[in-house]
Design a protein around this motif. Structure first.
Motif, short mmCIF file in Angstrom:
data_model
loop_
_atom_site.label_atom_id
_atom_site.label_comp_id
_atom_site.label_asym_id
_atom_site.label_seq_id
_atom_site.Cartn_x
_atom_site.Cartn_y
_atom_site.Cartn_z
N ALA A 79 -14.67 5.89 3.15
CA ALA A 79 -14.56 4.48 3.10
C ALA A 79 -13.33 4.29 2.18
O ALA A 79 -13.42 4.86 0.79
N PRO A 80 -12.42 3.51 2.36
CA PRO A 80 -11.73 2.87 1.09
C PRO A 80 -11.87 2.00 0.36
O PRO A 80 -13.34 1.50 0.57
N ASP A 81 -11.50 1.73 -0.85
CA ASP A 81 -11.93 0.66 -1.85
C ASP A 81 -11.61 -0.74 -1.27
O ASP A 81 -10.75 -0.99 -0.16
N PRO A 82 -12.27 -1.72 -1.57
CA PRO A 82 -12.12 -3.19 -0.81
C PRO A 82 -10.78 -3.55 -0.88
O PRO A 82 -10.07 -3.20 -1.96
N PRO A 83 -10.30 -4.25 0.02
CA PRO A 83 -8.80 -4.72 0.02
C PRO A 83 -8.80 -6.05 -1.24
O PRO A 83 -9.82 -6.40 -1.50
N GLU A 84 -7.57 -6.03 -1.50
CA GLU A 84 -7.29 -6.99 -2.68
C GLU A 84 -6.44 -8.22 -1.98
O GLU A 84 -5.55 -7.87 -1.20
N ILE A 85 -6.55 -9.35 -2.42
CA ILE A 85 -5.87 -10.60 -1.99
C ILE A 85 -4.56 -10.55 -2.69
O ILE A 85 -4.62 -10.72 -4.04
N VAL A 86 -3.28 -10.55 -1.94
CA VAL A 86 -2.21 -10.55 -2.76
C VAL A 86 -1.69 -12.05 -2.73
O VAL A 86 -1.12 -12.50 -3.57
N SER A 87 -1.98 -12.88 -1.90
CA SER A 87 -1.23 -14.13 -1.62
C SER A 87 -1.94 -14.98 -0.46
O SER A 87 -2.57 -14.40 0.49
N ALA A 88 -1.89 -16.26 -0.47
CA ALA A 88 -2.69 -17.27 0.74
C ALA A 88 -1.84 -18.34 0.64
O ALA A 88 -1.18 -19.06 -0.25
N THR A 89 -1.65 -18.85 2.03
CA THR A 89 -0.89 -20.32 2.36
C THR A 89 -1.95 -20.86 3.32
O THR A 89 -3.26 -20.39 3.48
N ARG A 90 -1.77 -21.92 4.00
CA ARG A 90 -2.63 -22.78 4.78
C ARG A 90 -3.13 -22.05 6.16
O ARG A 90 -4.15 -22.47 6.42
N ASP A 91 -2.26 -21.09 6.44
CA ASP A 91 -2.81 -20.35 7.57
C ASP A 91 -2.58 -19.06 7.53
O ASP A 91 -2.69 -18.10 8.68
N THR A 92 -2.11 -18.37 6.42
CA THR A 92 -2.12 -16.98 6.13
C THR A 92 -2.45 -16.41 4.95
O THR A 92 -2.45 -17.26 3.78
N ILE A 93 -3.16 -15.15 4.94
CA ILE A 93 -3.78 -14.61 3.67
C ILE A 93 -3.07 -13.06 3.59
O ILE A 93 -3.17 -12.52 4.69
N THR A 94 -2.23 -12.63 2.69
CA THR A 94 -1.90 -11.28 2.82
C THR A 94 -2.68 -10.40 1.80
O THR A 94 -3.17 -10.95 0.58
N ILE A 95 -3.19 -9.30 2.32
CA ILE A 95 -4.03 -8.36 1.92
C ILE A 95 -3.37 -6.85 1.55
O ILE A 95 -2.13 -6.56 2.40
N SER A 96 -3.70 -6.27 0.57
CA SER A 96 -3.14 -4.72 0.39
C SER A 96 -4.54 -3.79 0.07
O SER A 96 -5.67 -4.30 -0.45
N TRP A 97 -4.65 -2.61 0.21
CA TRP A 97 -5.42 -1.64 -0.15
C TRP A 97 -4.83 -0.30 -0.32
O TRP A 97 -3.92 -0.05 -0.18
#
Length: 798
Positions: A294-312
């Motif tokens: 299992a990888p580590d939990p993803p991290e929240i990079v940025s967010a807008t009203r209808d999108t969220i960018t994640i990385s892991w």
């Protein structure tokens, strides 16, 4: 009155090597003096190799080449003059210079299993005592090694040498004129020992299998050339060769394994002499296909009203094949159903998730995919809102430790400056130990005020603390304490932590270091004091105290370092603790002094000797007394663990020569021996027998020999005596000759033969394994011969 003649220069005693020139000279005050030379009280008129010379006032006796006959006391007389001196001719042991150079310049090399014979002829005044030593211990005869000596030669024979015979040898030749020591080196080459184990499994995957080992502890005297690697499938008898590795490589990788199959592996070392025995592994089962971890939990990079960018990040365990991509899933916070974000694995480790609902809080997780399938999913990410970003609250102000005790730390801070109407809803407090990089929350719920108390800490525990403000727009940047904060340590009485590694009595060899390390505890930090016999340590001693331990170090122990050492702890509050231990400095003993032999009781000998000087400091010193019954026979132990300077030997055979030596011993080893120079003998007294011959009538006086009682087989224990006897008849009285394995024993000093009126006996003193064999007695006279045989078996001590 006539003036008296007197000496201007008198004779001087001198020592000269055999073969060198020598000269005695004296100077008188009158030229007309006719001198006379004397040797050992006899007047010298001429002497072989000697020239008399007079030049003016100087009278000389010149020896062109000194020999043993020239040694003695010389006197010169002339007129009123008389002077005398002695010449000592020294003839120390010598070995041919060319032979000596050949022996000492190049080591002797032999192959394992071969016989080795080192023969050294010598010259010098007898008797010359010889000894062979290896690693400072004198060599004696055993099943493989034999030491022989004649008047002109000494020989060391090893019947079948092996690697333990490698090393430095010393031959010591000694007589009254001096000592000659010859240093030799023997190298025995053999195939190497097996590689050092155990065999380690470095990699076990579906594609590759790697094993690792260590080089052999003994390469056999020749460098290892390569390693041979084989495998055997469990349940089969045949071994399959996998390959070879060069000597510099002690690992091997192969792909010739089947998944989830059990094998044995073995490795052998090879040098120019052959192949070693094998180092074998236990049963090893190869791995099957494995999915990623299992990888580590993803991290929240940025967010807008209808999108969220994640990385892991990728998983630590990738399985048995490469990662092909990642499955990304999402869910609304508070629900249990995970929905896929994409229909195919994502090859990148970053993704912009679209088509989200404004104002809803989402969680994300990822799972890695390889050839074996999809691995375990990660833990959920931190929940994040789908909304346009707003400014987070600023840093908290003036974070500091206001107080602390043995189990807690109290923090205080000021609110951050309000930005764009962001209202602070609470504070998140986190901590991490100094030796860790992971932060953990101190409280489940955010702190509402600008102070908090972190509890449940260990005494003297140190950690980093940080605080961040929380608002509707998210968490602010954390403010961290610039230095470690720790709970105050309680007062702990000083205590020495004595365990099995700290000994109360140490025996150290002279020249070796003394190193004693003792751990302790105490708060505040105790003051450490070291003493020897109640006084400060000598200047050579070094003491270091750090990290809860104190150490005493003396780099080269001397006999004066023996005594009682004490370490003392004090904390300045009246609390103290001490520990003492004894140190005894010792070394291999010095040899005993001169040996004296006395016959205080008939047919016995009492051996006394001057004590070794090591008795002054060595409490556990004892002596071993050995004897042999000929000048070149083997040594046998008469007495061991003798704590005085006297030993009486009672089992003497009259008419035999005995030699004795004494060795001082302690726990570290044995000294050089003190030996007798001249043999000890008790003369055999012959009893007078008167035999009254009986008269027989009609008896044929000439009869061939016959055995009335034949020899019988014997079995004796090593070290005991054996008496073999038989009865012989015949006329004239037969001549008796004893044989062992067809060898005449008549002149062998190791056997004692008697013949009393036809009862013939052979005595074997202190039997060894070499005395085992077939014995035969031959009776012969003018009429004929007769023989009788028997076997002597020697058993070891049980």
């Amino acid at each position: 009155s006539v003036p008296r003649c007197y000496l201007n220069k008198q004779l001087a005693t001198m020592r000269v090597l055999k073969g060198d020139p020598a000269e005695l000279s004296c100077t008188v005050s009158k030229d007309n003096v006719t001198g006379t030379w004397f040797k050992d009280g006899l007047k010298l008129t001429s002497m072989e190799g000697v020239v008399f010379e007079k030049k003016g006032l100087v009278h000389k006796l010149i020896i062109k080449k000194a020999e043993d006959i020239h040694a003695g006391k010389y006197r010169f007389e002339g007129g009123d003059v008389k002077t005398e001196a002695s010449i000592f001719v020294e003839d120390p042991p010598q070995v041919d210079k060319v032979l000596l150079k050949n022996l000492t310049s190049v080591p002797m090399v032999a192959k394992a299993g071969e016989g080795v014979k080192l023969r050294i002829p010598f010259e010098g005044r007898g008797p010359i005592r010889t000894a062979w030593l290896k690693d400072r211990m004198e060599l004696g005869d055993d099943s493989r090694i034999r030491v022989d000596k004649t008047d002109t030669c000494t020989t060391l024979s090893i019947s079948s040498c092996d690697r333990r015979d490698c090393g430095d040898y010393k031959v010591r030749l000694k007589n009254d004129s001096g000592v000659l020591e010859i240093n030799l080196k023997l190298v025995v080459i053999d195939k190497p020992q097996p590689p050092a184990g155990p065999i380690k499994i470095v990699e076990n995957s579906a594609n590759n299998f790697t094993i690792q080992w260590k080089p052999p502890k003994d390469d056999g005297g020749k460098p290892v050339q390569r390693y041979l690697v084989e495998r055997q499938q469990v349940g089969r008898n045949d071994w399959e060769t996998l390959g070879e590795t060069p000597r510099s490589c002690t690992s091997f990788t192969t792909s010739k394994v089947e998944e989830e199959m059990s094998y044995y592996f073995r490795v052998r070392a090879m040098n120019a002499e052959g192949v070693s025995d094998a180092l074998e592994s236990g049963e090893v089962k190869t791995a099957g296909k494995a999915t990623p971890g299992a990888p580590d939990p993803p991290e929240i990079v940025s967010a807008t009203r209808d999108t969220i960018t994640i990385s892991w990040k990728g998983p630590r365990k990738t399985g048995t094949s490469q990662i092909m991509g990642y499955i990304v899933q999402k869910r609304k916070k508070g629900t249990v159903t995970w929905l896929p974000v994409t229909n195919v694995p994502v090859k990148d480790k970053k993704l912009k998730v679209t088509s989200l609902k404004k104002g809803v809080q989402y969680e994300f997780r990822v799972a890695a995919v390889n050839a074996a399938g999809t691995g375990q999913p990660s833990e959920p990410s931190e929940p994040a809102f789908a909304r346009d970003p707003t400014k987070s609250p600023g840093h908290v102000q003036d974070l500091k430790v206001s107080s602390s005790d043995s189990t807690s730390v109290t923090l205080t801070w000021n609110r951050p400056e309000v930005q764009d109407g962001n209202v602070v809803k609470g504070y998140e407090v986190e901590m991490r130990p100094c030796n860790s990089s992971s932060w953990t929350k101190c409280f489940t719920l955010p702190a509402e005020s600008t102070s908090c108390k972190v509890q449940g800490l260990q005494a003297r525990e140190k950690l980093f603390l940080r605080v961040r403000a929380l608002s509707d727009s998210g968490p602010g940047e954390a403010t961290e304490l610039e230095a470690c904060a720790g709970a105050a340590a309680p007062v702990v009485s000083p205590r020495l932590l004595i365990d099995d590694t700290v000994k109360s009595f140490l025996v150290i060899r002279a020249g070796n270091p003394i190193r004693v390390k003792i751990p302790f505890e105490g708060s505040p930090e105790p003051v450490v004091t070291w003493l020897k016999d109640g006084l400060p340590l000598p200047s050579r001693a070094a003491v270091s105290t750090e990290d809860g331990a104190t150490q005493l170090l003396l780099r080269a122990a001397e006999f004066s370092d023996s005594g009682t050492y004490t370490v003392e702890l004090g904390n300045g509050l009246g609390k103290r603790e001490t520990f003492s231990f004894q140190v005894q400095i010792t070394d291999i003993p010095q040899p005993p002094g001169a040996i004296r032999l006395e016959e205080n009781v008939p047919n016995t000998v009492t051996v006394t000797w001057d004590p070794s000087v090591s008795e002054k400091w060595e409490k556990n010193l004892y002596y071993t007394v050995l004897k042999r019954e000929s000048q070149k026979g083997p040594w046998h132990v008469l007495g061991d663990l003798i704590y005085n300077n006297k030993f009486t030997f009672t089992r003497l055979v009259p008419g035999r020569d005995y030699y004795f030596k004494v060795v001082a011993k302690n726990d570290l080893g044995a000294s050089d021996p003190a030996e007798t120079v001249q043999p000890w003998r008790i003369w055999k007294t012959k009893a007078e027998f008167r035999v009254k011959a009986q008269k027989y009538r009609g008896v044929n006086q000439n009869q061939p020999p016959r055995f009335l009682v034949p020899l019988k087989p014997h079995v004796v224990v090593t070290g005991s005596e054996c008496h073999m006897s038989c009865a012989v008849g015949g006329h004239p009285a037969p001549k008796i000759t004893w044989y062992k394995d067809s060898r005449d024993l008549s002149k062998d000093p190791n056997y004692f033969c008697t013949n009393v009126f036809g009862v013939c006996s052979l005595v074997v003193l202190q039997a060894t394994k070499q005395d085992e064999g077939e014995y035969m007695v031959e009776a012969s006279n003018d009429v004929g011969h007769a023989f009788s045989k028997a076997f002597l078996a020697i058993k070891g001590n049980s």
